[in-house]
Design a protein around this motif. Structure first.
Motif, PDB file in Angstrom:
ATOM      1  N   LEU A  95       1.511   5.593   3.808  1.00 50.28           N
ATOM      2  CA  LEU A  95       2.460   5.107   2.809  1.00 50.28           C
ATOM      3  C   LEU A  95       3.678   6.015   2.685  1.00 50.28           C
ATOM      4  N   LEU A  96       3.465   7.291   2.903  1.00 48.47           N
ATOM      5  CA  LEU A  96       4.569   8.231   2.852  1.00 48.47           C
ATOM      6  C   LEU A  96       5.622   7.842   3.893  1.00 48.47           C
ATOM      7  N   ALA A  97       5.155   7.670   5.122  1.00 49.08           N
ATOM      8  CA  ALA A  97       6.070   7.336   6.212  1.00 49.08           C
ATOM      9  C   ALA A  97       6.733   5.988   5.964  1.00 49.08           C
ATOM     10  N   GLN A 127      11.237  11.519  -8.022  1.00 45.36           N
ATOM     11  CA  GLN A 127      11.369  12.175  -6.709  1.00 45.36           C
ATOM     12  C   GLN A 127      10.772  11.323  -5.600  1.00 45.36           C
ATOM     13  N   LEU A 128      10.183  10.232  -5.971  1.00 44.90           N
ATOM     14  CA  LEU A 128       9.488   9.424  -4.977  1.00 44.90           C
ATOM     15  C   LEU A 128      10.225   8.128  -4.718  1.00 44.90           C
ATOM     16  N   GLN A 148      -5.010   2.004   8.391  1.00 46.66           N
ATOM     17  CA  GLN A 148      -4.419   2.135   7.059  1.00 46.66           C
ATOM     18  C   GLN A 148      -3.034   2.732   7.229  1.00 46.66           C
ATOM     19  N   ARG A 207       7.397   4.449   3.101  1.00 48.08           N
ATOM     20  CA  ARG A 207       8.443   4.555   2.085  1.00 48.08           C
ATOM     21  C   ARG A 207       9.668   5.276   2.630  1.00 48.08           C
ATOM     22  N   LEU A 208       9.422   6.313   3.397  1.00 50.43           N
ATOM     23  CA  LEU A 208      10.535   7.117   3.897  1.00 50.43           C
ATOM     24  C   LEU A 208      11.388   6.312   4.867  1.00 50.43           C
ATOM     25  N   PHE A 212       2.593   1.051  -3.585  1.00 50.53           N
ATOM     26  CA  PHE A 212       1.379   1.181  -2.790  1.00 50.53           C
ATOM     27  C   PHE A 212       0.517  -0.058  -2.758  1.00 50.53           C
TER      28      PHE A 212
END
Lengths: 353, 353
Positions: free
Chosen positions: A56-58, A99-100, A53, A60-61, A328
Motif C-alpha cells: 500500500l505504501l508503494a 503526512q500520508l 497483497q 499510494r506513493l 487502504f
DNA sequence: CTGAAAGCGCTTACAG
DNA sequence: CTGAAAGCGCTTACAG
C-alpha cells in the motif's frame, strides 16, 4: 534448493510467471480494460496462487494522489461550546494522517440556519472530495446532501446523530434511544412511585428535534417496560433565551407539584440548572454533554448526572474510518455506537472527553 | 512570475538550493556524520525555510525496513476467557497495519507461572523487536523485562495494569484506584448505614494482587471521604477452585450477618455469583469485566453491576500507539485511562466490549 | 491488446 | 566530505 532466478516480489514476480509486463499485471489488478481474457485469467490465477497483497505504501506513493476529505459540522456558537470537541477530534486525526497524503477541508454551518447548511453542502459537492464526514442537523437538507454524495460516488460517514435510512459508510455516535433508556434507569433508582418526571426538550429548530424525541422515546419506554406508574410531563421549549426558559419552567413548576426529576434531553441543561439553582428547587437534574457550562453545575451539585458520549472521539473515529476506507480499502463497521458514559460529581475529574 | 526552473519537491529541491546532492541532504536530515559544518548549516537553513516535511510513505518504502512489534499477554485459560478480548484487539490492529510493513509477533505466558513469563521475556529480548506491548502480571519480573527493553532502546507500552515508576512510552488501561472508588459510589447508593460490605480478592499469585489492592484502596477511600460508617470486611482467596471459594464464603457469611454488598475486585466474580445463586443469599454483587461467564449472572440478576474497561480496545490502542510512534514519530499520550463503564442488566445488550 | 520507460520521494551501498 | 546511481513496489502516460 537453488533458485534458478533471484526471487522477485509483487507485480514483478507475477509478471515474470505470467510472461507479461508489469503494466499488464497492473491492468488486471485494477480491472482495467484492454487485456485479453486469456492473459487475464492466467494472471488472476497467479495472483491467487501467490496470495498477492499489494504494497500500500508503494501504491499510494506511485499514484501521486492525495486524498481529500471534507468535514461539515456546526460552527462554534455562544450558545454552546459543544462543537469545539468534535473539531479538535478532526484536528487530531488530521495531525496523524496529513503526512500520508490526506488533506482535510473543514466546513462549518450555523446550527440555527438551514440555509447556511445548504450553502456549505453545495460548496462541498462542487469541490468533489474523496470522502465526507458529516454531523447532520437538518434532516431534510442532510438527506438531500447525502443523496448528492451517493450520486457522485462519494462515501460519507455520519456522526453525532444519524439520519433515516441512508447508505452511509458508517454511523458513529450515540444510540439515542438507548441513552434515554439509560437516563430513565438512573431516574428510577432515585424516585418513588408518586414522584413526577419532567422531560425538557430545548431547541429552536424543529428539525434538530427528532434527535431529542428519540431520547424521550427511550425514556418513556423504560418506564413502560418496568411498569412504573410515575407521571411524565414534557416541555418543548423553542425560545432558547434564558428569559423564555425561565418563564416556561416557572409556570410548569407552579402548576405541578411533586416534580422530583428534570431530564433535559440535550446539552442545554445548564440553563435549566441556572433556573433550578436560582429558584432553589429541590429536584434531581439530568442532562447531556461534558461542557464547561454544565460542569460548573455538576460540581456545585445542581446537575446530578451528565450523560456523555465522547464527542471528540466520535469525530476522530469518523475521519479515521474514512481514511482507512479510502487509503487502504479496509472494512469499516457500519455502525459504531459510542458508550453511554455517566458523569457525576465523583467521577467527573477523571472523565476524558 | 516565471520560474527559471521547474519547481522540485522535497529533498531534490533542498539539494538544488544548497547546490549539493540529495545524498548529502539525506545525511543532514538524519544527522548522519560525514558532512562539513558549513554545508550542514546551509542545508539546515533551507530545511527550516522550506518547512520541509518528509514524505513518510516514500521514507518507509525506500528504507526497506519492516517494523517488528512483540506483544506479551497471558494465554487463554479455562479459568477465564478475559484474555481473548485483548488478543482480538491486537489482531484487529494487525489487520490494519500489516500491509504497511509492520509485523507483530505474539507471545503468551501462563498467568499462574512467573517462570513462563520470564521465559517469554527472554525470547522477546533476544529477538530484538522494534517495540513491545506488555500486559504485566508479575511485578518484579515485569520490571526486569522493561528495564531490559530500556537498555536495548526498545520502546514499550503497558496496558491492562500499570507498573511502578517505569519509563514506558505509554500506559493504556484503567485507573484502578478510581474504578474502586466508583464501585464504592455505586454501593453507597444502594445500602444504608448498618449494612456491611464484603470485599473479595481472588488471586493465586501474590504478585497479581497489587492490582486488586489498588481497587480496594479506592473503595475504602470513598467510604472514608464520605464519612460512611459501614463495616467493610475483606477476604483474600488464594485457592481459585470453586470448592475453596465456596467454603471461604460460607464461613464468612456464617460469621457475619448484614452483609448487603459483595464486591469482587476482578473478573472472577462469576464464581462468587455461583455461590450466591446456589445459596440463595440476598446480596448485591458487583464485579469486573464483560465475560461470557459473568454475563450469564448479570442476566439472571445475580450480578448487579459489572465494571468494564474495554479490554479489546486497550490492546488495539496499545499496538496503534507503538505503530504511530515507530512509523511516524507521532507523539503518544503517556497515560490513557480507559473510561470506567458500568454494565447492568439494562444496558448490557448495548455494551460493546 | 501489450510493453518499455519514467517517475513517485525517499534510502542505500559504492566510489572517489 | 561528497555525489552518481540503483532501487523500494508500485502507477502512468506513451508508443506500437
Amino acid at each position: 534448493m537453488k533458485k534458478s532466478t533471484t526471487e522477485l516480489k509483487g507485480v514483478k514476480e507475477i509478471a515474470r510467471r505470467a510472461n507479461v509486463s508489469i503494466a499488464t499485471v497492473d491492468r488486471v489488478l485494477h480491472n482495467r480494460p484492454g487485456v485479453s481474457k486469456q492473459t487475464k485469467d492466467k494472471i488472476n490465477e497467479i495472483i491467487i496462487e501467490l496470495n498477492y497483497q499489494p504494497n500500500l505504501l508503494a501504491q499510494r506513493l506511485a499514484s501521486r494522489k492525495t486524498i481529500r476529505l471534507a468535514t461539515l459540522i456546526p460552527m462554534g456558537s455562544k450558545e454552546t461550546s459543544y462543537w469545539e470537541a468534535p473539531l479538535s477530534g478532526i484536528e487530531q486525526a488530521e495531525g496523524e494522517i496529513n503526512q500520508l497524503g490526506i488533506i482535510i477541508d473543514k466546513y462549518f454551518y450555523d446550527q440555527n440556519s438551514s440555509d447556511s447548511f445548504t450553502d456549505q453542502t453545495k460548496i462541498i459537492l462542487e469541490s468533489n472530495p474523496d470522502g465526507v464526514l458529516l454531523a447532520p442537523s437538518f434532516v431534510e437538507e442532510s438527506v438531500k446532501f447525502t443523496n448528492g454524495c451517493t450520486e457522485l460516488g462519494i462515501p460519507y460517514v455520519l456522526f453525532n446523530s444519524d439520519l433515516p435510512n441512508n447508505d452511509s459508510l458508517s454511523y458513529i455516535g450515540p444510540n439515542l434511544y438507548q441513552s434515554g433508556y439509560l437516563a430513565a434507569q438512573l431516574i428510577s433508582y432515585l424516585i418513588s412511585d408518586k414522584d413526577k418526571v419532567l422531560i425538557v426538550n430545548i431547541s429552536k429548530e424543529i428539525d434538530n428535534r427528532h434527535h431529542l424525541l428519540k431520547k424521550e422515546e427511550g425514556t418513556r419506554a423504560y418506564f413502560k417496560d418496568h411498569h412504573k406508574p410515575n407521571d411524565i410531563l414534557k416541555l418543548d421549549i423553542k425560545q432558547t433565551d434564558y428569559k423564555s426558559i425561565e418563564e416556561t419552567l416557572s409556570e410548569t413548576f407552579r402548576e405541578n407539584d411533586n416534580i422530583k426529576v428534570v431530564f433535559v434531553t440535550n446539552s442545554r441543561v445548564s440553563w435549566v440548572a441556572r433556573y433550578i439553582d436560582e429558584s432553589k428547587k429541590d429536584v434531581i437534574l439530568i442532562g447531556f454533554d461534558f461542557l464547561k457550562e454544565n460542569l460548573e453545575y455538576v460540581n456545585n451539585g445542581v446537575i446530578d448526572f451528565l450523560i456523555c458520549q465522547k464527542p471528540k472521539e466520535q469525530a476522530y473515529r469518523g475521519v479515521m474510518s474514512l481514511y482507512k476506507h479510502l487509503a487502504f480499502s479496509l472494512p469499516v463497521e457500519k455502525v459504531h455506537f459510542m458508550p453511554i458514559d455517566i458523569v457525576t460529581k465523583v467521577n467527573c475529574p477523571y472523565y476524558q472527553n
